[in-house]
Design a protein around this motif. Structure first.
Motif, short mmCIF file in Angstrom:
data_model
loop_
_atom_site.label_atom_id
_atom_site.label_comp_id
_atom_site.label_asym_id
_atom_site.label_seq_id
_atom_site.Cartn_x
_atom_site.Cartn_y
_atom_site.Cartn_z
N VAL A 347 0.84 -1.20 0.00
CA VAL A 347 0.00 0.00 0.00
C VAL A 347 0.88 1.24 0.00
O VAL A 347 1.88 1.31 0.73
N VAL A 348 0.50 2.22 -0.81
CA VAL A 348 1.32 3.43 -0.95
C VAL A 348 1.34 4.21 0.35
O VAL A 348 0.31 4.36 1.03
N ALA A 349 2.52 4.70 0.69
CA ALA A 349 2.72 5.42 1.95
C ALA A 349 3.07 6.89 1.73
O ALA A 349 3.24 7.63 2.70
N ASP A 350 3.19 7.32 0.46
CA ASP A 350 3.57 8.71 0.21
C ASP A 350 2.41 9.57 -0.30
O ASP A 350 2.61 10.72 -0.69
N VAL A 386 -3.61 13.86 9.65
CA VAL A 386 -3.30 13.57 8.25
C VAL A 386 -2.57 12.24 8.20
O VAL A 386 -1.59 12.03 8.93
N VAL A 387 -3.08 11.34 7.36
CA VAL A 387 -2.52 9.98 7.31
C VAL A 387 -2.25 9.60 5.86
O VAL A 387 -2.64 10.31 4.93
N SER A 388 -1.59 8.46 5.68
CA SER A 388 -1.38 7.91 4.33
C SER A 388 -2.33 6.74 4.12
O SER A 388 -2.94 6.23 5.07
N TRP A 389 -2.42 6.31 2.88
CA TRP A 389 -3.22 5.10 2.61
C TRP A 389 -2.63 3.90 3.36
O TRP A 389 -3.38 3.03 3.83
N TYR A 390 -1.33 3.87 3.51
CA TYR A 390 -0.68 2.81 4.27
C TYR A 390 -1.13 2.83 5.73
O TYR A 390 -1.45 1.78 6.32
N ASP A 391 -1.21 4.04 6.31
CA ASP A 391 -1.68 4.16 7.70
C ASP A 391 -3.11 3.64 7.84
O ASP A 391 -3.45 2.96 8.81
N TYR A 397 -6.43 -3.35 9.37
CA TYR A 397 -5.96 -4.69 9.79
C TYR A 397 -6.06 -4.82 11.30
O TYR A 397 -6.49 -5.86 11.83
N GLU A 398 -5.67 -3.77 12.03
CA GLU A 398 -5.75 -3.82 13.49
C GLU A 398 -7.20 -3.99 13.95
O GLU A 398 -7.49 -4.80 14.83
N LEU A 399 -8.08 -3.19 13.35
CA LEU A 399 -9.48 -3.20 13.78
C LEU A 399 -10.19 -4.50 13.47
O LEU A 399 -11.18 -4.86 14.12
N THR A 400 -9.67 -5.23 12.48
CA THR A 400 -10.27 -6.52 12.13
C THR A 400 -9.57 -7.68 12.82
O THR A 400 -9.87 -8.85 12.54
N GLY A 401 -8.64 -7.35 13.72
CA GLY A 401 -7.97 -8.39 14.50
C GLY A 401 -6.84 -9.08 13.77
O GLY A 401 -6.51 -10.23 14.10
N HIS A 402 -6.23 -8.40 12.81
CA HIS A 402 -5.12 -8.98 12.04
C HIS A 402 -3.86 -8.15 12.23
O HIS A 402 -3.93 -6.95 12.56
N ALA A 403 -2.72 -8.78 12.03
CA ALA A 403 -1.44 -8.11 12.26
C ALA A 403 -1.23 -6.99 11.25
O ALA A 403 -1.23 -7.25 10.03
N PRO A 404 -1.05 -5.76 11.71
CA PRO A 404 -0.83 -4.65 10.77
C PRO A 404 0.46 -4.78 9.98
O PRO A 404 0.61 -4.18 8.91
N LEU A 406 1.36 -7.11 8.29
CA LEU A 406 1.12 -7.77 7.01
C LEU A 406 1.04 -6.77 5.87
O LEU A 406 1.14 -7.15 4.70
N VAL A 407 0.84 -5.50 6.21
CA VAL A 407 0.76 -4.44 5.19
C VAL A 407 2.16 -3.87 4.97
O VAL A 407 2.85 -3.48 5.92
N THR A 408 2.58 -3.82 3.71
CA THR A 408 3.92 -3.33 3.36
C THR A 408 3.84 -1.95 2.73
O THR A 408 3.08 -1.75 1.78
N PRO A 409 4.62 -0.97 3.25
CA PRO A 409 4.60 0.37 2.65
C PRO A 409 5.44 0.43 1.37
O PRO A 409 6.54 -0.15 1.31
N VAL A 410 4.93 1.12 0.38
CA VAL A 410 5.68 1.35 -0.86
C VAL A 410 5.41 2.78 -1.32
O VAL A 410 4.44 3.42 -0.90
N THR A 411 6.26 3.27 -2.20
CA THR A 411 6.00 4.57 -2.80
C THR A 411 5.02 4.41 -3.95
O THR A 411 4.81 3.30 -4.47
N THR A 412 4.44 5.51 -4.37
CA THR A 412 3.53 5.49 -5.51
C THR A 412 4.26 4.99 -6.74
O THR A 412 3.71 4.18 -7.53
N GLU A 413 5.48 5.42 -6.92
CA GLU A 413 6.27 5.00 -8.09
C GLU A 413 6.53 3.51 -8.06
O GLU A 413 6.40 2.82 -9.10
N GLU A 414 6.84 2.97 -6.88
CA GLU A 414 7.08 1.53 -6.77
C GLU A 414 5.80 0.74 -7.02
O GLU A 414 5.82 -0.30 -7.68
N TYR A 415 4.68 1.24 -6.50
CA TYR A 415 3.42 0.50 -6.61
C TYR A 415 3.00 0.34 -8.06
O TYR A 415 2.48 -0.72 -8.45
N TYR A 416 3.21 1.37 -8.86
CA TYR A 416 2.74 1.33 -10.24
C TYR A 416 3.83 1.00 -11.25
O TYR A 416 3.60 1.11 -12.47
#
Length: 459
Positions: A347-350, A386-391, A397-404, A406-416
């Motif tokens: 998930v993009v973090a920037d 102010v948060v990112s999509w990664y946040d 994930y936390e609210l659904t009882g899963h380990a956060p 599991l989500v990996t931060p990436v830049t927009t450039e890396e994601y696409y």
């Protein structure tokens, strides 16, 4: 209202309607668009009682009438009667929903009226029988001796009249609301909240009604509405970059709003249009309402085009929002589904901003209408950090009882990387909320709203 007649041996002249003078007297600037004349040969011609969905300014060109008006609008004034005699020196302003009737007292009488909407055979009227015993209009010529149409004789008595929806109270922009895009996330929320706030909404959406079709927009009976809220849009950001999607995005996001803006101007409606932070390039730390547009992709360009058209409407609220979440497909719902399946998303973090829940977006729009806030542009998103999509993804994930983790931060450039036809995204979507908060509306904290929303998904 008394009108001055300037006469000599040739006849007389009068200013029947003069906008500046009428407004100075306290009458609304009601924007007449059509002038009608009813000529009556004989004494005793009696017409009414008709309450049309437009305002009227009535007078007599020649002859004399007994005029009667009955308030058929819902509310405490329902059933109130006013009568007076009209000759060429008298005029009467009649608000929409007030029943109009008259009886000629001289032969060759010409009854005239200006109206602020074009006559339409589809217009819905409210009628009352001329002989209704409740209002008991004191007709100078008894109705059994008068000249009436069969249709007027058949109008209902007061107990069977469906009241005309009330005229807006002081400060309200109007109660009869057309919601376009009623099947979308925001549209559904508006259709739920508007009735609770005292409004009468009508929802339309594709394929029955297409705002980009000028003929369909022009053919609509706009006399039935005070407000139109445009929640319709093409939101496939990447799809807008394709040849076919480009045309669709411009039709829905620019041509459609332009058609609605024209209708709002012609029919004196309040237009509410929902815009996007994609009209900006995301280079500012926070976006104010006065920032000039600088869209990066076709979607943002088409939204900016629609915004420009809407701003030409005399009475408009342009509501700019970001990262919308409601009932339907959205980022939060997708993350919750991935979490339940044990997926490990990148998930993009920037890209940063704030979520906007449709509950707040709809409530904010209703607030602007109900308080009569100054027309113009308002940013409206959730409040809070102010948060990112990664946040956001981690929190879901936390609210659904899963380990956060599991989500990996990436830049927009890396994601696409390696993908074609991807629309550019503004990296900063944060909106300045000072202007709407100054009107008395404070949206909820977006991260607290997120917690409550995810709980509904889990339930």
């Amino acid at each position: 209202m008394d009108l001055t007649l300037h006469g000599d041996n040739r006849g007389w002249f009068k200013e029947n309607w003069q906008r500046e003078k009428m407004v100075a007297l306290g009458l609304p600037d009601f924007g007449p668009v059509q002038n009608n004349i009813s000529f009556n040969d004989e004494v005793g011609v009696t017409r009414g009682i008709h309450a049309e969905p437009w305002d009227k300014f009535v007078s007599v060109a020649t002859g004399r009438v007994f005029g009667a008006w009955v308030d058929l609008r819902e509310g405490p004034s329902f059933g109130t009667v006013y009568t007076c005699e009209i000759d060429p020196s008298v005029a009467v302003y009649v608000p929409k929903g007030v029943g109009n009737a008259y009886q000629t007292l001289e032969p060759g009488t010409a009854y005239t009226y200006l109206v602020n909407a074009h006559w339409s055979p589809q217009a819905r009227y409210t009628f009352l029988n001329l002989a209704d015993e409740t209002v008991s209009v004191p007709w100078p010529i008894p109705l059994e001796q008068a000249i009436l149409s069969d249709k007027d004789r058949a109008h209902p008595r007061m107990e069977d009249v469906t009241p005309f929806p009330a005229a807006p109270a002081e400060g309200l922009a109007g109660r009869r609301v057309l919601v376009t895009g009623a099947n979308g996330q925001l549209g559904r929320e508006l259709m739920a909240q508007l009735p609770a706030a005292g409004y009468h909404p009508t929802g339309v959406d594709l394929p029955e009604f297409d705002i980009s079709e000028a003929a369909a927009v022009d053919a609509l009976d706009w006399g039935q509405y005070d407000v139109v809220v445009n929640a319709a849009a093409w939101t496939d950001v990447d799809g807008a970059e394709t040849p076919r999607g480009r045309r669709s995005a411009w039709r829905a996001n620019a041509t459609g709003p332009a058609n609605l803006a024209r209708a709002a101007a012609v029919h004196d409606l309040t237009l509410v249009h929902v815009s996007s932070e994609y009209t900006f390039d995301g280079s500012a730390e926070i976006h104010t309402e006065d920032e000039p547009p600088s869209p990066l992709g076709v979607y943002g360009q088409s939204k900016a085009g629609g915004d420009a058209a809407v701003q030409a409407a005399p009475h408009h609220y342009l509501v700019r929002t970001s990262w919308v979440v409601g009932e339907g497909r959205n980022f939060v719902r997708t993350m919750a589904s991935l979490a339940r399946r044990g997926a490990e998303p990148r998930v993009v973090a920037d890209q940063t901003g704030r979520l906007t829940f449709t509950t707040d977006l709809a409530a904010g729009i209703i607030h602007l209408l109900a308080t009569g806030a100054p027309y113009g542009t308002y940013n409206l998103s959730g409040q809070g950090p102010v948060v990112s999509w990664y946040d956001v993804a981690r929190r879901v994930y936390e609210l659904t009882g899963h380990a956060p983790d599991l989500v990996t931060p990436v830049t927009t450039e890396e994601y696409y990387a390696g993908q074609e036809g991807v629309a550019p995204r503004p990296l900063v979507s944060t909106l300045d909320l000072g202007r709407i908060e100054a009107t008395g509306f404070t949206p909820g904290n977006s991260m607290e709203r997120l917690e409550a929303y995810v709980a509904t998904l889990e339930a």
